[in-house]
Write an enzyme that holds these catalytic residues in place. Structure first.
Site, short mmCIF file in Angstrom:
data_model
loop_
_atom_site.label_atom_id
_atom_site.label_comp_id
_atom_site.label_asym_id
_atom_site.label_seq_id
_atom_site.Cartn_x
_atom_site.Cartn_y
_atom_site.Cartn_z
N GLY A 46 0.81 -1.22 0.00
CA GLY A 46 0.00 0.00 0.00
C GLY A 46 0.84 1.26 0.00
CB CYS A 47 3.68 2.34 2.11
SG CYS A 47 2.76 2.31 3.68
CB THR A 48 5.15 0.35 -2.76
OG1 THR A 48 6.10 -0.10 -1.78
CG2 THR A 48 5.82 0.43 -4.12
#
Length: 157
Positions: A46-48
């Protein structure tokens, strides 16, 4: 849990180390707003996705007068690897003791698979050129967040 910021609040000042070890401060920038986004952990799916969406929109955001700062509790070394691997060209800042996240209301109680714990709440705060909160969004979704933010800021997609 820290109190969440709302439009009109003074954005808390901070200086954090970026992925190169250099100190980066939030300071009023004449004519420029700053998008400060908090994400839980570098190199997670998700953060990527969120970071790459900011990367892909960076030139149009900058052209519209917005700079981007990403903040996570990751150490500088992990941020450096993340930035290099994903070709991220905006500052990623290390908030290892989560003091800045707490000041911004982006640290608090979370629930995952029925378990309650303290952690980083995915959040985005837009700071105007005078250092005031122009927009505060908490519990945002990683996927589609940048497109939604662009709509909320009335920027062309």
């Amino acid at each position: 849990m820290a109190e969440r910021l709302v439009t009109g609040d003074k954005a808390p000042a901070f200086t954090l180390q970026d992925s190169t070890g250099k100190g980066v401060s939030l300071a009023p920038r004449p004519g420029r707003s700053t998008i400060v986004y908090f994400y839980p952990a570098a190199s997670t799916p998700g953060c990527t996705k969120e970071a790459c969406d900011f990367r892909d929109s960076l030139s149009s955001l900058q052209a519209a007068g917005y700079d981007v700062l990403g903040i996570s509790p990751d150490p500088v070394e992990k941020l450096a690897k993340f930035a290099a691997h994903e070709s991220l060209t905006f500052p990623l800042l290390s908030d290892a003791d989560h003091a800045v996240a707490e000041a911004y209301g982006a640290w608090g109680e979370k629930k995952n698979y029925g378990k309650t714990y303290e952690g980083l709440i995915r959040s985005t705060i837009v700071v105007d050129p005078d250092g005031n909160v122009a927009l505060a969004q908490y519990n945002v979704r990683a996927t589609g967040h940048v497109a939604k933010l662009r709509r909320d800021l009335s920027l062309d997609s």
